[in-house]
Design a protein around this motif. Sequence first.
Motif, PDB file in Angstrom:
ATOM      1  N   SER A 133       0.829  -1.208   0.000  1.00 21.64           N
ATOM      2  CA  SER A 133       0.000   0.000   0.000  1.00 21.64           C
ATOM      3  C   SER A 133       0.865   1.262   0.000  1.00 21.64           C
ATOM      4  CB  SER A 133      -0.958   0.009   1.193  1.00 21.64           C
ATOM      5  OG  SER A 133      -0.247   0.156   2.413  1.00 21.64           O
ATOM      6  N   TYR A 161       1.097   2.107  -3.620  1.00 21.00           N
ATOM      7  CA  TYR A 161      -0.174   2.079  -4.338  1.00 21.00           C
ATOM      8  C   TYR A 161      -0.549   3.415  -4.974  1.00 21.00           C
ATOM      9  CZ  TYR A 161      -5.144   1.950  -5.282  1.00 21.00           C
ATOM     10  OH  TYR A 161      -6.366   2.066  -5.895  1.00 21.00           O
ATOM     11  N   LYS A 198      -1.015   3.301  -9.046  1.00 22.36           N
ATOM     12  CA  LYS A 198      -2.326   3.416  -9.696  1.00 22.36           C
ATOM     13  C   LYS A 198      -2.322   4.462 -10.809  1.00 22.36           C
ATOM     14  CE  LYS A 198      -4.673   6.666  -6.629  1.00 22.36           C
ATOM     15  NZ  LYS A 198      -5.801   6.853  -5.714  1.00 22.36           N
ATOM     16  N   SER A 231      -2.797  -2.544  -6.698  1.00 18.76           N
ATOM     17  CA  SER A 231      -2.996  -3.016  -5.320  1.00 18.76           C
ATOM     18  C   SER A 231      -2.535  -4.451  -5.121  1.00 18.76           C
ATOM     19  CB  SER A 231      -4.467  -2.883  -4.921  1.00 18.76           C
ATOM     20  OG  SER A 231      -5.265  -3.663  -5.778  1.00 18.76           O
ATOM     21  N   ASN A 232      -2.113  -5.103  -6.194  1.00 14.93           N
ATOM     22  CA  ASN A 232      -1.618  -6.481  -6.119  1.00 14.93           C
ATOM     23  C   ASN A 232      -0.284  -6.536  -6.871  1.00 14.93           C
ATOM     24  OD1 ASN A 232      -1.372  -9.281  -5.895  1.00 14.93           O
ATOM     25  ND2 ASN A 232      -2.580  -9.633  -7.729  1.00 14.93           N
ATOM     26  N   GLN A 233       0.773  -6.078  -6.218  1.00 18.69           N
ATOM     27  CA  GLN A 233       2.082  -5.924  -6.834  1.00 18.69           C
ATOM     28  C   GLN A 233       2.843  -7.239  -6.987  1.00 18.69           C
ATOM     29  OE1 GLN A 233       3.969  -3.050  -7.850  1.00 18.69           O
ATOM     30  NE2 GLN A 233       1.924  -2.186  -7.862  1.00 18.69           N
TER      31      GLN A 233
END
Length: 176
Positions: free
Chosen positions: A95, A98, A102, A116-118
């Motif tokens: 986060s 993030y 984004k 959000s899903n690295q």
Amino acid sequence: LQMAFGIAVGEEERFDYGVDVYKRAISGLRDDGSLVGNSERWGSAIHYSNAAITSLATIAQMARNQGVDLYTFKKNGKSLELAISFLLDATNNPSVIYEYAKQGRHTGSFRGFTASNQKNDWFNEHAQWAYFYSTRFPNSALTKRMRLMIPLLRDGLPEDYVHHFNKLMGGSISCL
């Protein structure tokens, strides 16, 4: 590559170009240590931030081998140490990156990853730079943090470490 070539053939201006690239990159860090551009790569932001740190550490190590210390270069409180600290923070808590990631929705990403899903498994195979950094600063708090998460530092060099370093860092920088 310019710096490495300059070292190999004795062209100081190419070496100096590498030093300049390094200093501009460090100066261009955000105040939190994130790398503009690389931290905005959607689901690949952590991966590409690590790739940039690999390049910076490679330049710093080549310069060190020539008697120039870029590892401790700071500009307005920004440094390689700050960039590495941000990378570790983002790896432990995605986060953190993030808000930047984004912004890069259309930059492309590894399949199945999002802001959000690295994809953040760099420390398993793409952390050769950490070996050089940790040998330069063996007792630093940052090196201690890295030892906790990077198998290369925690478990020691793999048997095939020369191949491992050459494959992922573009050659053995210790010889330059």
